[in-house]
Each structure stands twice: as structure tokens, then as C-alpha cells.
Motif scaffolding. Structure first.
Motif, mmCIF file in Angstrom:
data_model
loop_
_atom_site.group_PDB
_atom_site.id
_atom_site.type_symbol
_atom_site.label_atom_id
_atom_site.label_comp_id
_atom_site.label_asym_id
_atom_site.label_seq_id
_atom_site.Cartn_x
_atom_site.Cartn_y
_atom_site.Cartn_z
ATOM 1 N N ILE A 84 51.236 95.466 36.609
ATOM 2 C CA ILE A 84 51.241 95.720 35.169
ATOM 3 C C ILE A 84 52.586 95.377 34.554
ATOM 4 O O ILE A 84 52.670 94.657 33.559
ATOM 5 N N ASP A 85 53.681 95.906 35.137
ATOM 6 C CA ASP A 85 55.000 95.660 34.540
ATOM 7 C C ASP A 85 56.038 95.171 35.542
ATOM 8 O O ASP A 85 57.199 94.983 35.188
ATOM 9 N N GLY A 86 55.675 94.958 36.797
ATOM 10 C CA GLY A 86 56.605 94.444 37.790
ATOM 11 C C GLY A 86 57.545 95.472 38.376
ATOM 12 O O GLY A 86 58.365 95.138 39.241
ATOM 13 N N SER A 87 57.465 96.720 37.939
ATOM 14 C CA SER A 87 58.355 97.757 38.445
ATOM 15 C C SER A 87 57.945 98.156 39.865
ATOM 16 O O SER A 87 56.788 97.988 40.254
ATOM 17 N N PRO A 88 58.893 98.713 40.662
ATOM 18 C CA PRO A 88 58.537 99.151 42.015
ATOM 19 C C PRO A 88 57.444 100.217 41.979
ATOM 20 O O PRO A 88 57.506 101.157 41.188
ATOM 21 N N LEU A 89 56.467 100.057 42.815
ATOM 22 C CA LEU A 89 55.313 100.950 42.821
ATOM 23 C C LEU A 89 55.131 101.536 44.216
ATOM 24 O O LEU A 89 54.983 100.797 45.188
ATOM 25 N N GLN A 90 55.187 102.845 44.299
ATOM 26 C CA GLN A 90 54.954 103.540 45.550
ATOM 27 C C GLN A 90 53.455 103.759 45.732
ATOM 28 O O GLN A 90 52.783 104.281 44.845
ATOM 29 N N GLN A 91 52.924 103.348 46.870
ATOM 30 C CA GLN A 91 51.502 103.532 47.149
ATOM 31 C C GLN A 91 51.340 104.189 48.509
ATOM 32 O O GLN A 91 51.785 103.661 49.521
ATOM 33 N N ASP A 92 50.704 105.351 48.515
ATOM 34 C CA ASP A 92 50.426 106.073 49.746
ATOM 35 C C ASP A 92 48.919 106.105 49.960
ATOM 36 O O ASP A 92 48.162 106.449 49.038
ATOM 37 N N ILE A 93 48.494 105.759 51.162
ATOM 38 C CA ILE A 93 47.078 105.795 51.506
ATOM 39 C C ILE A 93 46.922 106.656 52.750
ATOM 40 O O ILE A 93 47.451 106.333 53.811
ATOM 41 N N ASP A 94 46.197 107.747 52.592
ATOM 42 C CA ASP A 94 45.957 108.662 53.698
ATOM 43 C C ASP A 94 44.500 108.573 54.144
ATOM 44 O O ASP A 94 43.640 108.044 53.441
ATOM 45 N N ASN A 95 44.247 109.108 55.336
ATOM 46 C CA ASN A 95 42.883 109.182 55.877
ATOM 47 C C ASN A 95 42.204 107.810 55.914
ATOM 48 O O ASN A 95 41.039 107.665 55.550
ATOM 49 N N ILE A 96 42.961 106.808 56.349
ATOM 50 C CA ILE A 96 42.402 105.457 56.438
ATOM 51 C C ILE A 96 41.409 105.379 57.594
ATOM 52 O O ILE A 96 41.691 105.818 58.714
ATOM 53 N N PHE A 97 40.258 104.830 57.276
ATOM 54 C CA PHE A 97 39.265 104.496 58.287
ATOM 55 C C PHE A 97 38.873 103.043 58.080
ATOM 56 O O PHE A 97 38.556 102.632 56.955
ATOM 57 N N ALA A 98 38.918 102.257 59.134
ATOM 58 C CA ALA A 98 38.545 100.843 59.030
ATOM 59 C C ALA A 98 37.794 100.428 60.279
ATOM 60 O O ALA A 98 38.149 100.833 61.398
#
Length: 299
Positions: A84-98
Motif C-alpha cells: 500500500i505505502d511501501g513502509s516496513p510491514l510486520q507479518q506473523d503467521i501462527d498455526n501454519i498447516f501445509a
């Protein structure tokens, strides 16, 4: 990182590893393994590709067919530029199942993967809108749009036909974060090429579409509720500002790549791609890119 060989056909691994999201996931950093300068960005430019957890691998033969299965459990913690604006974005993903499955025989191969996880993410450009919703009595709408432990799903499927002299392949993905302002994303590519001695001319068509979300709770915000917005702080209806946030997830792109790979040494390749991308919603952002690469592997 550890790996324990359970048997001749199965093993279990733990630590930090790349997710098997795509056909070239395991060799994404080895440009020599594919014919483009870079794989199609509409598919491969995802916001996460590594996970910390455990992985179970199983591979075996059934007659002339070779098949592989992977099961992954874990979590992911990444920082990347916001779309959206190029700013640093923290992304946390828990309980991953693949879970992924791949089968191949001679010139044919097929693979598919399904993954899900609980996603938490914050975009600085969105925070003022969420704050305005909470300050005006619409905290429920803010909670609905905010990405906070929301379920995200990812699906991929790919088919390849490789007769050595020529090849055709395709991959398809669908990505969605439930109950958030991010639109559902669908993309695919179809690629084909000829191997003429040391030369491999090829063509690739890509299509990507993001559909904006629509929530009745946003349509229910009275037009009389005004908030300051923009550089001048002009009062505008909060409903329009919130609807604009949802519409920011809309996009449609078509891309054509014409390329040539030249293997001038047994372990070295020169590549050139001409890439034309059309923005179907904003033609002023149409662009053409010329890209070169030299890839090699050690013998």
C-alpha cells in the motif's frame, strides 16, 4: 535444523526452511534451474515463503510413477515492504498447516499444495482509518477489517509437460485472508519454450486479479459521520474512506514475457527477457521491462 531418516521413503525435519509453495520453491535461489531471468512475479512474489517448524517428507514409486508428499506444521515471522505505502510491514503467521503432493512420470508432472494459518499484520497507512472507526463508535467495523489472527488460505496447482525438445507448463494460485480488508487474489501463468541446442526461446503469459472485499457493516455507516482526511484535513464521510480502503485491494494485470536462454557453457547460462505488463484498471501504469541475467552452478 535437523533431519531424521525414518525409513528409505520417509523422513522428518525441524528448523527453518522454505515452504514448498511452488514448482521452483526448492531452487528459487538457483537461477540456472529455470528458463526465465526470474520466475513469474504474479505467482512467486508472495509475502511469505519460509517457516519455522517441522516437516514430514514421504516419497515412493507406484509402477512407473514417482510421487512425493510433504506435511508442514509451524509459524512464520517476516518483515517486508507494504504493497500500500511501501513502509516496513510486520507479518506473523501462527498455526501454519501445509500439505503438498507431487507426482511425475516421464514427460508429465503434477503438483498441488494447500496451506492455512492465522495471520496478524499491521499497515501504517491503514492505522488512521481504523482509529477513526473506533473513535466514532464503529470499533466492530475496525476489528472486522484489521488483520489480527485472521485465517488465511493459500492454494496452488501446477502441471508440466516436458518432451525435452519443447515444454509447456502452468501454475495457478489463490490467496485470501478471511475477514480483512485485503482482497482475494488469483493468478496463473502459462509458459512454453523450445530447446534448440544451446538456445531456449520461450514465451509466458500471466494473469493476476484481486477482488475487493465488501462488508454490509461498512455500508451501514451513516454518511453524516465525517472525519478529516487527506493532507488538508478535509471532512469526508467515514463510509467513503472505509470503502476506499476496501477498493484499494482491487487490481487486474496481464503480463507477457518473451525470453531467450543461451547455455554458452555446460554450467553457465545467459538470459534476456522482455516483459510487458498491462494494468487493466489504470493504463497509465502500463510498463515494459528489459531484464538480463547470467546464472551458473558449480560443477
Amino acid at each position: 535444523y535437523f533431519t531424521y531418516q525414518i525409513s528409505g521413503t520417509s523422513k522428518i525435519s525441524g528448523g527453518r526452511f522454505r515452504m514448498p509453495l511452488f514448482k521452483y520453491s526448492s531452487s528459487l535461489d538457483v537461477g540456472y534451474s529455470y528458463h526465465w531471468t526470474l520466475p513469474p512475479e504474479s505467482i512467486y512474489a508472495v509475502t511469505f515463503n519460509t517457516v519455522e517448524g517441522v516437516r514430514y517428507d514421504f516419497s515412493d514409486f507406484a509402477g512407473d510413477w514417482e510421487y512425493q508428499f510433504q506435511l508442514i506444521l509451524g509459524a512464520s515471522d517476516d518483515v517486508f515492504p507494504s504493497s500500500i505505502d511501501g513502509s516496513p510491514l510486520q507479518q506473523d503467521i501462527d498455526n501454519i498447516f501445509a500439505a503438498s503432493f507431487e507426482v511425475q512420470r516421464d514427460w508429465f508432472s503434477f503438483r498441488t499444495l494447500y496451506a492455512r494459518g492465522d495471520i496478524s499484520s499491521g499497515v501504517s497507512a491503514v492505522a488512521p482509518i481504523l482509529g477513526a472507526l473506533r473513535q466514532t463508535g464503529f470499533a466492530g467495523v475496525a476489528d472486522l477489517l484489521e488483520i489480527n489472527e485472521d485465517e488465511g488460505e493459500f492454494f496452488e496447482a501446477g502441471i508440466n509437460f516436458d518432451f525435452y525438445d519443447w515444454f509447456v507448463g502452468t501454475e495457478y494460485i489463490n490467496t485470501d485472508i478471511k475477514r480483512s480488508f485485503f482482497g482475494e487474489n488469483t493468478a496463473y501463468y502459462v509458459t512454453a519454450g523450445l530447446r534448440l541446442g544451446a538456445f531456449t526461446p520461450h514465451i509466458t503469459y500471466e494473469y493476476e486479479e484481486s477482488d475487493p472485499k465488501s462488508f454490509g457493516e461498512v455500508d451501514a455507516i451513516p454518511l453524516s459521520v465525517l472525519v478529516p482526511f487527506g493532507p488538508g484535513g478535509t471532512d469526508v464521510p467515514l463510509r467513503f474512506v472505509t470503502a476506499g480502503l476496501l477498493d484499494s485491494g482491487e487490481g487486474e494485470f496481464k503480463t507477457i514475457t518473451l525470453g531467450l536462454r543461451y547455455d554458452f557453457q555446460p554450467n553457465m547460462a545467459f538470459k534476456v527477457d522482455v516483459i510487458r505488463q498491462d494494468n487493466e484498471l489504470l493504463s497509465s501504469e502500463d510498463a515494459t521491462l528489459l531484464r538480463f541475467a547470467v546464472n551458473y552452478v558449480f560443477n
